[in-house]
Design a protein around this motif. Structure first.
Motif, PDB file in Angstrom:
ATOM      1  N   PHE A 291       0.770  -1.222   0.150  1.00 26.33           N
ATOM      2  CA  PHE A 291       0.357   0.325  -0.505  1.00 26.33           C
ATOM      3  C   PHE A 291       1.065   1.300  -0.123  1.00 26.33           C
ATOM      4  O   PHE A 291       2.363   1.018   0.487  1.00 26.33           O
ATOM      5  N   TRP A 292       0.135   2.516  -0.684  1.00 23.31           N
ATOM      6  CA  TRP A 292       1.477   3.510  -0.650  1.00 23.31           C
ATOM      7  C   TRP A 292       1.514   4.157   0.876  1.00 23.31           C
ATOM      8  O   TRP A 292       2.455   4.609   1.326  1.00 23.31           O
ATOM      9  N   ASN A 293       0.217   3.904   1.885  1.00 18.74           N
ATOM     10  CA  ASN A 293       0.354   4.457   3.195  1.00 18.74           C
ATOM     11  C   ASN A 293      -0.499   3.551   3.814  1.00 18.74           C
ATOM     12  O   ASN A 293      -1.596   3.166   3.869  1.00 18.74           O
ATOM     13  N   SER A 294       0.228   1.881   4.798  1.00 15.47           N
ATOM     14  CA  SER A 294      -0.599   1.046   4.849  1.00 15.47           C
ATOM     15  C   SER A 294      -1.074   1.630   7.406  1.00 15.47           C
ATOM     16  O   SER A 294      -1.079   0.749   7.376  1.00 15.47           O
ATOM     17  N   ARG A 295      -0.424   2.980   7.430  1.00 14.75           N
ATOM     18  CA  ARG A 295      -0.910   2.939   8.935  1.00 14.75           C
ATOM     19  C   ARG A 295      -0.232   1.869   9.550  1.00 14.75           C
ATOM     20  O   ARG A 295      -0.973   1.972  10.741  1.00 14.75           O
ATOM     21  N   PRO A 296       0.907   1.704   9.406  1.00 19.28           N
ATOM     22  CA  PRO A 296       1.377   1.094  10.381  1.00 19.28           C
ATOM     23  C   PRO A 296       0.967   1.316  12.216  1.00 19.28           C
ATOM     24  O   PRO A 296       0.848   0.785  12.948  1.00 19.28           O
ATOM     25  N   GLY A 297       0.992   2.658  12.551  1.00 21.08           N
ATOM     26  CA  GLY A 297       0.589   3.371  13.749  1.00 21.08           C
ATOM     27  C   GLY A 297      -0.545   3.091  14.636  1.00 21.08           C
ATOM     28  O   GLY A 297      -1.045   2.736  15.535  1.00 21.08           O
ATOM     29  N   LEU A 298      -1.098   3.443  13.063  1.00 20.80           N
ATOM     30  CA  LEU A 298      -2.988   1.962  13.453  1.00 20.80           C
ATOM     31  C   LEU A 298      -2.831   1.273  14.289  1.00 20.80           C
ATOM     32  O   LEU A 298      -3.907   1.118  15.143  1.00 20.80           O
ATOM     33  N   PHE A 299      -2.803   0.445  13.252  1.00 26.05           N
ATOM     34  CA  PHE A 299      -2.624  -1.040  13.911  1.00 26.05           C
ATOM     35  C   PHE A 299      -2.138  -1.713  15.592  1.00 26.05           C
ATOM     36  O   PHE A 299      -2.279  -2.176  15.727  1.00 26.05           O
ATOM     37  N   PHE A 300      -0.740  -0.941  14.848  1.00 27.29           N
ATOM     38  CA  PHE A 300       0.111  -0.977  16.577  1.00 27.29           C
ATOM     39  C   PHE A 300      -1.391  -0.567  17.633  1.00 27.29           C
ATOM     40  O   PHE A 300      -1.574  -1.111  18.968  1.00 27.29           O
ATOM     41  N   ALA A 301      -1.708   0.904  17.489  1.00 29.10           N
ATOM     42  CA  ALA A 301      -2.732   1.386  18.999  1.00 29.10           C
ATOM     43  C   ALA A 301      -3.912   0.210  18.564  1.00 29.10           C
ATOM     44  O   ALA A 301      -4.413   1.285  19.631  1.00 29.10           O
ATOM     45  N   ILE A 302      -4.562  -0.358  17.988  1.00 28.88           N
ATOM     46  CA  ILE A 302      -5.612  -0.821  18.438  1.00 28.88           C
ATOM     47  C   ILE A 302      -5.392  -2.527  18.170  1.00 28.88           C
ATOM     48  O   ILE A 302      -6.580  -2.891  18.584  1.00 28.88           O
ATOM     49  N   SER A 303      -3.759  -2.561  18.226  1.00 32.64           N
ATOM     50  CA  SER A 303      -3.686  -3.889  18.656  1.00 32.64           C
ATOM     51  C   SER A 303      -4.365  -4.867  19.434  1.00 32.64           C
ATOM     52  O   SER A 303      -4.520  -6.219  19.204  1.00 32.64           O
ATOM     53  N   ARG A 304      -4.910  -4.178  20.443  1.00 27.22           N
ATOM     54  CA  ARG A 304      -5.151  -5.203  21.974  1.00 27.22           C
ATOM     55  C   ARG A 304      -7.013  -4.883  22.300  1.00 27.22           C
ATOM     56  O   ARG A 304      -7.199  -4.735  22.911  1.00 27.22           O
ATOM     57  N   LYS A 305      -7.420  -3.488  20.793  1.00 27.75           N
ATOM     58  CA  LYS A 305      -8.675  -3.401  21.100  1.00 27.75           C
ATOM     59  C   LYS A 305      -9.215  -4.621  20.641  1.00 27.75           C
ATOM     60  O   LYS A 305      -9.309  -5.149  19.543  1.00 27.75           O
ATOM     61  N   SER A 306     -10.844  -4.381  21.351  1.00 28.44           N
ATOM     62  CA  SER A 306     -11.919  -5.508  20.394  1.00 28.44           C
ATOM     63  C   SER A 306     -12.356  -4.899  19.655  1.00 28.44           C
ATOM     64  O   SER A 306     -13.221  -5.715  18.810  1.00 28.44           O
ATOM     65  N   ARG A 307     -12.123  -3.442  19.536  1.00 26.04           N
ATOM     66  CA  ARG A 307     -13.109  -2.584  18.414  1.00 26.04           C
ATOM     67  C   ARG A 307     -12.569  -0.913  18.424  1.00 26.04           C
ATOM     68  O   ARG A 307     -12.185  -0.739  19.505  1.00 26.04           O
ATOM     69  N   VAL A 308     -13.514  -0.123  16.992  1.00 23.41           N
ATOM     70  CA  VAL A 308     -12.436   0.886  17.061  1.00 23.41           C
ATOM     71  C   VAL A 308     -13.733   1.975  16.984  1.00 23.41           C
ATOM     72  O   VAL A 308     -14.496   1.423  16.287  1.00 23.41           O
ATOM     73  N   LEU A 309     -14.122   2.562  17.067  1.00 21.65           N
ATOM     74  CA  LEU A 309     -15.232   3.840  16.086  1.00 21.65           C
ATOM     75  C   LEU A 309     -14.324   4.525  15.564  1.00 21.65           C
ATOM     76  O   LEU A 309     -13.340   4.790  15.057  1.00 21.65           O
ATOM     77  N   ALA A 310     -15.337   4.805  14.356  1.00 18.19           N
ATOM     78  CA  ALA A 310     -15.060   5.445  12.553  1.00 18.19           C
ATOM     79  C   ALA A 310     -16.003   6.462  12.384  1.00 18.19           C
ATOM     80  O   ALA A 310     -17.391   5.445  12.884  1.00 18.19           O
ATOM     81  N   ASN A 311     -15.759   6.820  11.106  1.00 14.85           N
ATOM     82  CA  ASN A 311     -16.683   7.844  10.985  1.00 14.85           C
ATOM     83  C   ASN A 311     -15.740   8.310   9.078  1.00 14.85           C
ATOM     84  O   ASN A 311     -14.945   8.006   9.457  1.00 14.85           O
ATOM     85  N   SER A 312     -17.025   8.098   9.049  1.00 16.43           N
ATOM     86  CA  SER A 312     -16.379   8.735   7.102  1.00 16.43           C
ATOM     87  C   SER A 312     -16.122   9.807   7.044  1.00 16.43           C
ATOM     88  O   SER A 312     -16.685  11.177   7.154  1.00 16.43           O
ATOM     89  N   ILE A 313     -14.873  10.304   6.497  1.00 14.97           N
ATOM     90  CA  ILE A 313     -14.707  11.725   6.626  1.00 14.97           C
ATOM     91  C   ILE A 313     -14.810  13.102   6.250  1.00 14.97           C
ATOM     92  O   ILE A 313     -15.246  13.604   6.211  1.00 14.97           O
ATOM     93  N   VAL A 314     -15.705  12.613   4.871  1.00 14.11           N
ATOM     94  CA  VAL A 314     -16.687  13.146   4.076  1.00 14.11           C
ATOM     95  C   VAL A 314     -18.174  13.014   4.356  1.00 14.11           C
ATOM     96  O   VAL A 314     -18.139  11.745   3.699  1.00 14.11           O
ATOM     97  N   SER A 315     -19.366  13.673   4.842  1.00 16.72           N
ATOM     98  CA  SER A 315     -20.364  12.984   4.458  1.00 16.72           C
ATOM     99  C   SER A 315     -21.220  14.024   5.376  1.00 16.72           C
ATOM    100  O   SER A 315     -20.687  15.449   5.869  1.00 16.72           O
ATOM    101  N   GLY A 316     -22.686  14.331   4.594  1.00 25.24           N
ATOM    102  CA  GLY A 316     -23.643  15.059   5.517  1.00 25.24           C
ATOM    103  C   GLY A 316     -23.179  15.378   6.461  1.00 25.24           C
ATOM    104  O   GLY A 316     -24.686  16.227   7.328  1.00 25.24           O
ATOM    105  N   HIS A 317     -23.619  14.165   7.130  1.00 27.82           N
ATOM    106  CA  HIS A 317     -23.971  14.085   8.514  1.00 27.82           C
ATOM    107  C   HIS A 317     -23.352  12.972   9.252  1.00 27.82           C
ATOM    108  O   HIS A 317     -22.416  12.083   9.183  1.00 27.82           O
TER     109      HIS A 317
END
Length: 421
Positions: A291-317
């Motif tokens: 991948f152009w950017n595989s975000r290793p920092g992201l996957f390290f930060a969530i490696s011990r999480k059971s779930r994560v919160l996310a939102n669409s960057i561009v959205s009407g709501h």
């Protein structure tokens, strides 16, 4: 020369020489122009090099300090006009409605308002009177003091900030120190050939993916569910419909241990990657299977999480949802390394939405959520981590909202987050 004379006449090309046309400005004691009135072009910062050339974009960066590559071209025109005004001179310019948002605001109005300029009149949103369906802003700035009332959207106000607001400062709020360890943007794969997707001509079909896994179960090791803003907002279950080939940071030799998958990437990703400038994009060319950017920092930060919160960057709501950690998140998602219901309650609150819409930019009329601008600066309520009340309301809200969406599964129009809100 004969061809030039034939086309342009005997005089040839007559240059417009600014010092000769305006000697009283450039050779006298006036110090600049009295006024500018105009409608500068709007070009998103990322597109300036593409449309006008890298040399021009580099010149802009040298011309004006503190301007990032994300600022719209109109910010450069505001800065240039301001720099050419005499003391007491003013400009009135039409601008994109993002002039008071994000990097464009920082590069233009914020810099002007902290370097001797005063916004004395502004219209934040005006529908373009012509055929184009465009919403613009109109900004009037004077170089020097202004001791009278200002006019914002036709109302008298004591101040107009760089945010085109009737009070407050011109600069960004301070960032929360631990924000960077919790907020991330998803992976930027830069190659549709990595995907298995029945709705994308550049991808491989899901049926082919299933065939490859059936023939060699090892292929499953490097195929992951892939979710972006569309699925998050449109699926009642926030379920991914696409999958992606993910070699992480393996060497080319190591990646070839999965020849079926490597064959796809070599055929559908490598050719486009080889067209890129190797000096400018060494990873894209020399490590084309990644991948152009595989975000290793992201996957390290969530490696011990059971779930994560996310939102669409561009959205009407502005809508957040829980996602599992075993998926690959698209760069169209903002991802937060938190799993507490109290965090969800705070992020989904109207307080955070108002904050986000004020400090983030927009894309047309949709919110363009920027974690660095509106999450890392957001003042969470004291003690939210231990608040049983926030935990309870976050959990109940999530369960109720999920039930509303699940009731639409199997109907003609299943409703995800966008339709629900």
């Amino acid at each position: 020369r004969g061809e030039v004379r034939r086309v342009l006449g005997a005089r040839g090309i007559v240059p417009f020489h600014w010092p000769l046309e305006f000697p009283e400005v450039f050779d006298g004691a006036r110090g600049g122009f009295d006024a500018f009135v105009g409608n500068p072009p709007f070009v998103g910062g990322k597109r300036i090099s593409t449309m006008l050339g890298e040399t021009y974009n580099a010149w802009l960066s040298q011309l004006q300090a503190g301007v990032t590559s994300n600022a719209d071209l109109v910010a450069h025109f505001l800065r240039r006009a301001f720099s050419l005004l005499t003391a007491g001179g003013a400009f009135g310019l039409i601008a994109t409605n993002t002039v008071s948002q994000g990097d464009t605001r920082r590069a233009g109005l914020s810099w002007i308002c902290t370097h001797g300029g005063v916004i004395y009149e502004a219209t934040r949103r005006m529908m373009w009177p012509g055929l184009a369906a465009v919403v613009v802003s109109v900004v009037h700035v004077i170089r020097g003091p202004w001791n009278r009332l200002r006019h914002l959207d036709g109302r008298d106000v004591p101040e107009i900030s760089a945010f085109l607001f009737h009070r407050g400062g011109h600069t960004d709020p301070e960032r929360v120190l631990d924000g960077e360890s919790k907020s991330f943007i998803g992976c930027d794969i830069k190659g549709q050939g990595f995907l298995f997707d029945d709705e994308d001509d550049g991808a491989t079909s899901l049926a082919e993916m299933q065939r490859m896994i059936a023939e060699n179960s090892r292929n499953q090791e490097r195929i992951r569910p892939y979710i972006g803003g569309e699925e998050l907002n449109s699926s009642p279950l926030q379920a991914p419909r696409r999958h992606v080939i993910h070699f992480e940071e393996l060497t080319e030799h190591e990646a070839r241990a999965w020849p079926d998958l490597m064959k796809i990437v070599e055929a559908k990703v490598k050719p486009d990657r080889m067209k890129k400038d190797q000096k400018k994009y060494p990873r894209m060319v020399l490590e084309w299977w990644k991948f152009w950017n595989s975000r290793p920092g992201l996957f390290f930060a969530i490696s011990r999480k059971s779930r994560v919160l996310a939102n669409s960057i561009v959205s009407g709501h502005l809508s957040f949802a829980w996602l599992p950690t075993n998926v690959i998140f698209s760069h169209k998602l903002a991802v937060f390394a938190e799993e507490r219901d109290g965090f969800f309650a705070t992020m989904q609150s109207r307080v955070h939405e108002v904050w986000a819409r004020f400090f983030s930019s927009s894309m047309k009329d949709d919110l363009n959520y920027s974690p660095s601008d509106c999450f890392e600066t957001f003042p969470f309520p004291r003690g939210w981590e231990e608040s049983a009340g926030l935990e309870d309301i976050g959990r109940r809200y999530d369960v109720h909202r999920a039930a509303v969406m699940k009731r639409t599964i199997g109907t003609k129009k299943p409703e995800g987050l966008t339709a629900t809100y």
